[in-house]
Each structure stands twice: as structure tokens, then as C-alpha cells.
Design an enzyme around this catalytic site. Structure first.
Site, PDB file in Angstrom:
ATOM      1  N   HIS A 124       1.142  -1.070  -0.148  1.00 20.43           N
ATOM      2  CA  HIS A 124       0.003   0.456  -0.152  1.00 20.43           C
ATOM      3  C   HIS A 124       0.785   1.762   0.343  1.00 20.43           C
ATOM      4  O   HIS A 124       1.851   0.676  -0.755  1.00 20.43           O
ATOM      5  CB  HIS A 124      -0.244   0.058   1.387  1.00 20.43           C
ATOM      6  CG  HIS A 124      -2.131   0.743   1.432  1.00 20.43           C
ATOM      7  ND1 HIS A 124      -2.232   1.818   0.406  1.00 20.43           N
ATOM      8  CD2 HIS A 124      -3.171   1.401   2.735  1.00 20.43           C
ATOM      9  CE1 HIS A 124      -3.630   2.519   0.728  1.00 20.43           C
ATOM     10  NE2 HIS A 124      -3.814   2.600   2.029  1.00 20.43           N
ATOM     11  N   HIS A 134      -2.414  -2.178  -9.685  1.00 21.14           N
ATOM     12  CA  HIS A 134      -3.828  -2.095  -9.277  1.00 21.14           C
ATOM     13  C   HIS A 134      -4.608  -2.306  -8.938  1.00 21.14           C
ATOM     14  O   HIS A 134      -5.143  -2.988 -10.044  1.00 21.14           O
ATOM     15  CB  HIS A 134      -3.031  -0.153  -9.100  1.00 21.14           C
ATOM     16  CG  HIS A 134      -4.161   0.332  -8.091  1.00 21.14           C
ATOM     17  ND1 HIS A 134      -5.687   0.281  -8.305  1.00 21.14           N
ATOM     18  CD2 HIS A 134      -4.115   1.272  -7.167  1.00 21.14           C
ATOM     19  CE1 HIS A 134      -5.653   1.501  -7.187  1.00 21.14           C
ATOM     20  NE2 HIS A 134      -4.738   1.558  -6.455  1.00 21.14           N
ATOM     21  N   ASP A 194       2.683   5.549  -7.374  1.00 23.91           N
ATOM     22  CA  ASP A 194       4.274   5.316  -6.018  1.00 23.91           C
ATOM     23  C   ASP A 194       4.801   5.074  -7.037  1.00 23.91           C
ATOM     24  O   ASP A 194       6.247   5.355  -6.678  1.00 23.91           O
ATOM     25  CB  ASP A 194       3.958   3.747  -5.035  1.00 23.91           C
ATOM     26  CG  ASP A 194       2.989   4.526  -4.180  1.00 23.91           C
ATOM     27  OD1 ASP A 194       3.023   5.544  -3.038  1.00 23.91           O
ATOM     28  OD2 ASP A 194       2.355   3.164  -3.666  1.00 23.91           O
TER      29      ASP A 194
HETATM   30  N1  CMC Z   1       5.066  -6.888 -10.297  1.00 24.76           N
HETATM   31  C1  CMC Z   1       4.674  -8.180 -10.724  1.00 24.76           C
HETATM   32  N2  CMC Z   1       3.643  -8.892 -10.833  1.00 24.76           N
HETATM   33  C2  CMC Z   1       2.910  -8.211 -10.114  1.00 24.76           C
HETATM   34  C3  CMC Z   1       2.520  -7.025  -9.344  1.00 24.76           C
HETATM   35  C4  CMC Z   1       4.045  -6.253  -9.417  1.00 24.76           C
HETATM   36  N3  CMC Z   1       4.174  -4.920  -9.318  1.00 24.76           N
HETATM   37  N4  CMC Z   1       0.987  -6.655  -8.747  1.00 24.76           N
HETATM   38  C5  CMC Z   1       0.175  -7.719  -9.410  1.00 24.76           C
HETATM   39  N5  CMC Z   1       1.293  -8.361 -10.515  1.00 24.76           N
HETATM   40  C6  CMC Z   1       0.607 -10.057 -11.103  1.00 24.76           C
HETATM   41  C7  CMC Z   1       0.100 -11.037  -9.634  1.00 24.76           C
HETATM   42  O1  CMC Z   1       1.267 -11.770  -9.550  1.00 24.76           O
HETATM   43  C8  CMC Z   1      -1.178 -11.653 -10.115  1.00 24.76           C
HETATM   44  O2  CMC Z   1      -0.466 -12.713 -11.274  1.00 24.76           O
HETATM   45  P1  CMC Z   1      -1.070 -14.048 -11.499  1.00 24.76           P
HETATM   46  O3  CMC Z   1      -2.128 -13.361 -12.185  1.00 24.76           O
HETATM   47  O4  CMC Z   1      -0.335 -14.057 -12.617  1.00 24.76           O
HETATM   48  O5  CMC Z   1      -0.900 -14.471  -9.960  1.00 24.76           O
HETATM   49  C9  CMC Z   1      -1.415 -10.620 -10.742  1.00 24.76           C
HETATM   50  O6  CMC Z   1      -0.680  -9.517 -11.405  1.00 24.76           O
HETATM   51  C10 CMC Z   1      -2.670 -10.105 -10.358  1.00 24.76           C
HETATM   52  O7  CMC Z   1      -2.457  -9.261  -9.313  1.00 24.76           O
HETATM   53  P2  CMC Z   1      -3.066  -9.773  -7.862  1.00 24.76           P
HETATM   54  O8  CMC Z   1      -1.741  -9.536  -6.790  1.00 24.76           O
HETATM   55  O9  CMC Z   1      -3.806 -10.655  -8.197  1.00 24.76           O
HETATM   56  O10 CMC Z   1      -3.613  -8.193  -7.661  1.00 24.76           O
HETATM   57  P3  CMC Z   1      -4.567  -6.988  -6.857  1.00 24.76           P
HETATM   58  O11 CMC Z   1      -5.691  -6.311  -6.990  1.00 24.76           O
HETATM   59  O12 CMC Z   1      -4.624  -8.421  -5.746  1.00 24.76           O
HETATM   60  O13 CMC Z   1      -3.208  -6.785  -6.466  1.00 24.76           O
HETATM   61  C11 CMC Z   1      -1.307  -4.709  -5.957  1.00 24.76           C
HETATM   62  C12 CMC Z   1      -2.622  -4.965  -6.411  1.00 24.76           C
HETATM   63  C13 CMC Z   1      -1.473  -3.409  -5.908  1.00 24.76           C
HETATM   64  C14 CMC Z   1      -1.165  -5.015  -4.001  1.00 24.76           C
HETATM   65  C15 CMC Z   1       0.050  -5.453  -6.661  1.00 24.76           C
HETATM   66  O14 CMC Z   1      -0.707  -5.362  -8.603  1.00 24.76           O
HETATM   67  C16 CMC Z   1       0.917  -5.204  -5.770  1.00 24.76           C
HETATM   68  O15 CMC Z   1       1.061  -6.162  -5.481  1.00 24.76           O
HETATM   69  N6  CMC Z   1       1.896  -4.019  -6.822  1.00 24.76           N
HETATM   70  C17 CMC Z   1       3.195  -3.594  -6.024  1.00 24.76           C
HETATM   71  C18 CMC Z   1       2.924  -2.639  -4.233  1.00 24.76           C
HETATM   72  C19 CMC Z   1       2.639  -1.645  -5.355  1.00 24.76           C
HETATM   73  O16 CMC Z   1       3.016  -0.587  -6.365  1.00 24.76           O
HETATM   74  N7  CMC Z   1       1.292  -0.769  -4.405  1.00 24.76           N
HETATM   75  C20 CMC Z   1       0.949   0.011  -4.477  1.00 24.76           C
HETATM   76  C21 CMC Z   1      -0.524   0.925  -4.455  1.00 24.76           C
HETATM   77  S1  CMC Z   1      -1.188   2.361  -5.128  1.00 24.76           S
HETATM   78  C22 CMC Z   1      -1.551   3.155  -4.265  1.00 24.76           C
HETATM   79  C23 CMC Z   1      -1.861   2.738  -2.896  1.00 24.76           C
HETATM   80  O17 CMC Z   1      -2.342   1.907  -2.916  1.00 24.76           O
HETATM   81  O18 CMC Z   1      -1.029   2.813  -1.877  1.00 24.76           O
END
Ligand code: CMC
Length: 388
Positions: A227, A266, A322
Site C-alpha cells: 500500500h 493496482h 507510487d
Molecule cells: N509486479 C509483478 N507482478 C504483479 C504485480 C507487480 N507489481 N502486481 C500484480 N502482479 C501480478 C500478480 O502476481 C498476479 O499474477 P498471476 O495472476 O499470474 O498470479 C496478477 O498480476 C494480478 O495481481 P493481484 O495481486 O491479484 O492484484 P491485486 O489487485 O490483488 O493487487 C497490488 C494489487 C497493488 C497489491 C499489486 O499490484 C502489487 O502488489 N503491486 C506492487 C505494490 C504497489 O505498487 N503498491 C501500491 C499500490 S497503489 C497505491 C496504494 O494503494 O497505496
């Protein structure tokens, strides 16, 4: 389980009705109270936007003046808060200090427990918006072993914060471009509907606890690397990559699932995060004053490769807010562990507006989800001497 739905992570669950922030994740749209984020970033200020978020309408000039005056004159914190912060270990993370101090503040304002009184809620909201920058700057100065700088009521919200952070022995005049850039970043971070931190704020607040305790919970949620802690992790990732020529190898590691590409992806935006586009542009304004941060070249190369790569395209992974903020904060000379704090300061208004809206909403009930039980059926207790 009857009609119970199972939705881990609340991917498809609406937890409340809210008229504050609208997001269309497919179209990359973000609006506060109907106003597009691009227009607010371009033409509003953080405190004006905060008024809008809290009250639903943009203020008239007298309303804005009164609001700015109220916030400006509540920026001082109790002397014992300084003493409390003095007690932290010298290398305490500023976000940990902020979270703990927020919860300690509930003991300084016991009348804040009266959450049924709208006027009492508004008083605590103004206090928190005014004092969070002061506590945040104190957390930084404690970490650096520097004396605390008292708020300066002659400065703007961000100008005062910059002074409390960075003043040394000489008089401090904030650079107007830095002051404005930080203000724009604060507008971009002011609210973001039911993200993890806001959901925590509503969830903890639904027990009718005081707003200081609820906000400590929201800030703790924000601290996590998935986050608000992501901006810190992006910078650490760029430092680890070291140069644009190492980007391809890092992307390979992401695709092997060894690491995440921090600042990408996201839950709601499946197109470009509209805030990221504004932040990217803002970076160049800041570089004009402080010089180019070489980290931008690594970030640009990462973005270019990722946006062309099927792994990211097929998963709809784009830069989020971010991805570029840390590069700006670093260029402004904020230490990396202050980055999540720089997210928490402006998000204060979003948390509190949502908390206030929740307490005005007759549908609100204590956040208490159910579960799908996966444990044992009933079984008889076995005395310790009979256990094998
Ligand atoms: N790098 C590599 N792979 C990723 C990433 C990433 N940053 N984000 C998602 N994926 C992949 C994930 O492994 C999954 O792949 P698969 O379907 O093959 O298993 C697919 O994309 C869908 O991801 P998810 O985890 O189901 O997506 P989510 O909606 O649950 O998670 C998230 C959203 C923001 C937690 C995630 O994208 C993430 O961990 N990003 C990196 C951390 C980040 O930048 N966070 C800031 C978010 S924006 C500001 C805020 O909210 O504070």
C-alpha cells in the site's frame, strides 16, 4: 453457508455508500466530489481540496480563508507529545513513530470519544489535519537528532511543513516550486475511496472508537509495502537495480516471480493510474530546481520495457501513483523512510472525511464479517497426561 459470499480481499464487495471519491479503473478516471483529479491538481490547493472532500462543495473565498486560518492555528502539538516522541529509539522508522503518536493523541483529547456529536467530530478532524504534519516533521528530526522546529503560522500548509523538516540554523524560506509541487502531490493523495487504509479507518471506527485510535489503524495499514509503503520500496528497488542497463535482468526476475515490480499494478486501475501521469510530469518541474535525479532514467527504462512486455500487458499492470513519487521526494531531499509519511499526511483528510461520512450514515453497523470455517468438527478435550 446460505447466501454468504466468500470474497477474500473484498475484490467484489461494496462495504459502504460514499459520495466522496469516484474511480473508474478501466477508464483511468479519478474524481473528488465530481471534480476531475487533473483539474484539482492543476488549479486547486491541498487545503481547498481538503475542504471540498470534507464538505462536498468548493469553498467560497471567506469559507476558504476561515478554513485555512483554522488549520494554520491548530498546528502546535502538546509539549508532552514532544516528550513522548523523544522516547523512541534513535533509528525508529518515522512511520512507526507517526502511528504510535496518533494513537497516543487519543489520551490528550479524551472528549474525542464523543463521536456522536458532529461538531466534536469536526473539531478532531481540524486538529488532525493541522497536527499530522507537525508530528511527521518531529518524527524526522528525532531520527536525525535535530531539534524540533515549531510551526510557522505565516507559511502555507506545505511551506510550513518544509520548514519544520529542513530548517537548520539559518532563517528558512521554502522554495515556491517545491512548496507547490508538494501541494500538488498532497492533492493527488487526499483520498482514494475504499483502499486498504481507508477500509481500516472505517472498520476500526465502526466500533465507535475515537478518531485518533481509528487513524492509527488506518496509518498502520498504509505503512505496508503493498500500500503506501510502496513508494519507499520503489526507491529501494531503483537503488538495487542501480543503472538502466540492469533493468532487463530485473524484469526477468519479476517474471520468474522472485520479486514484484514495486509501483506497478493496482486493485482498481486496469489502465494507467491518472495520478501517476501527473506525478511523472511534476518530476520534471522539480528537477528544474534541484537537478535531475538519475533514478528517473532507471524508472523510465523499467516503465518502457514493462509496458511492452506481455507479462505486464496481459495482467493489466501499469505504473501506479507510487512509481514516480519517490523519485520526486528524493530529489526534494526527503529520506527514503519518510516517503510513506508523505503519503499519510495528505491521506488524513480522506480517512477523516470517510469516517465522518460513516458516522452520518444510518446504514452503518460495526464491521464484522463472517468466515468459512475450515477447522475440526466438535471433539472431546484430552487431559495433558493422556496426549500422545
Ligand atoms: N509486479 C509483478 N507482478 C504483479 C504485480 C507487480 N507489481 N502486481 C500484480 N502482479 C501480478 C500478480 O502476481 C498476479 O499474477 P498471476 O495472476 O499470474 O498470479 C496478477 O498480476 C494480478 O495481481 P493481484 O495481486 O491479484 O492484484 P491485486 O489487485 O490483488 O493487487 C497490488 C494489487 C497493488 C497489491 C499489486 O499490484 C502489487 O502488489 N503491486 C506492487 C505494490 C504497489 O505498487 N503498491 C501500491 C499500490 S497503489 C497505491 C496504494 O494503494 O497505496
Amino acid at each position: 453457508f446460505g447466501l454468504m459470499t466468500h470474497d477474500p480481499g473484498f475484490n467484489n464487495t461494496s462495504s459502504c455508500r460514499s459520495s466522496i471519491t469516484y474511480i473508474d479503473g478501466d477508464a483511468g478516471i479519478l474524481r473528488y466530489r465530481g471534480y476531475p483529479i487533473e483539474q484539482l491538481a492543476d488549479s486547486s490547493s491541498y487545503l481547498e481540496t481538503a475542504y471540498l472532500i470534507l464538505n462536498g462543495e468548493l469553498p467560497t473565498k471567506p469559507q476558504l480563508d476561515a478554513w485555512v486560518h483554522e488549520i494554520t492555528h491548530r498546528t502546535m502539538v502538546h509539549e508532552n507529545i514532544k516528550k513522548l516522541m523523544d522516547g523512541f529509539h534513535f533509528d525508529a522508522h518515522p512511520m512507526g513513530m507517526l502511528i504510535s503518536t496518533l494513537s497516543a493523541m487519543s489520551t490528550f483529547y479524551p472528549q474525542a470519544k464523543n463521536i456522536k456529536d458532529p461538531a466534536m467530530r469536526r473539531l478532531q478532524i481540524a486538529r488532525l489535519i493541522a497536527k499530522v504534519p507537525t508530528i511527521s516533521a518531529y518524527a524526522y528530526r528525532k531520527r536525525m537528532g535535530l531539534p524540533y522546529v515549531y510551526p510557522d503560522n505565516s507559511l502555507s500548509y506545505t511551506g510550513n511543513f518544509l520548514k519544520m523538516m529542513f530548517q537548520r540554523a539559518d532563517p528558512y524560506i521554502p522554495d515556491p516550486i517545491m512548496e507547490k509541487a508538494l501541494d500538488v502531490l498532497f492533492v493527488l493523495h487526499a483520498d482514494h475511496e475504499q483502499n486498504c487504509g481507508t477500509n481500516a479507518m472505517r472498520s476500526v471506527g465502526s466500533s465507535n472508537v475515537d478518531p485518533y485510535s481509528a487513524m492509527a489503524g488506518a496509518a498502520a495499514a498504509l505503512y505496508g509495502p503493498l500500500h503506501g509503503g510502496a513508494n519507499e520500496q520503489v526507491l529501494r528497488m531503483l537503488q538495487e537495480i542501480g543503472s538502466a542497463s540492469n533493468v532487463a535482468d530485473y524484469i526477468r526476475r519479476v517474471k520468474n516471480r522472485e520479486v514484484l515490480l514495486m509501483g506497478f499494478g493496482h486493485r482498481v486501475y486496469k489502465n494507467y493510474d491518472p495520478r501517476a501521469a501527473i506525478v511523472k510530469q511534476l518530476a520534471y518541474d522539480v528537477f528544474e530546481v534541484v537537478g535531475r535525479n538519475p533514478m528517473i532514467d532507471i524508472a523510465l527504462e523499467l516503465e518502457k520495457i514493462a509496458l511492452e512486455d506481455d507479462y505486464f500487458v496481459s495482467r493489466k499492470l501499469y505504473p501506479n501513483v507510487d512509481f514516480y513519487t519517490g523519485i520526486i521526494y528524493q530529489a526534494m531531499k526527503f529520506p527514503v523512510d519518510m516517503f510513506p509519511v508523505l503519503f499519510a499526511i495528505p491521506r488524513t483528510v480522506g480517512w477523516l472525511a470517510q469516517w465522518d461520512e460513516m458516522h452520518n450514515d444510518k446504514e452503518t453497523s460495526i464491521a464484522r464479517p463472517r468466515q468459512i470455517y475450515t477447522g475440526y468438527d466438535a471433539r472431546d478435550f484430552v487431559p495433558v497426561e493422556k496426549r500422545g
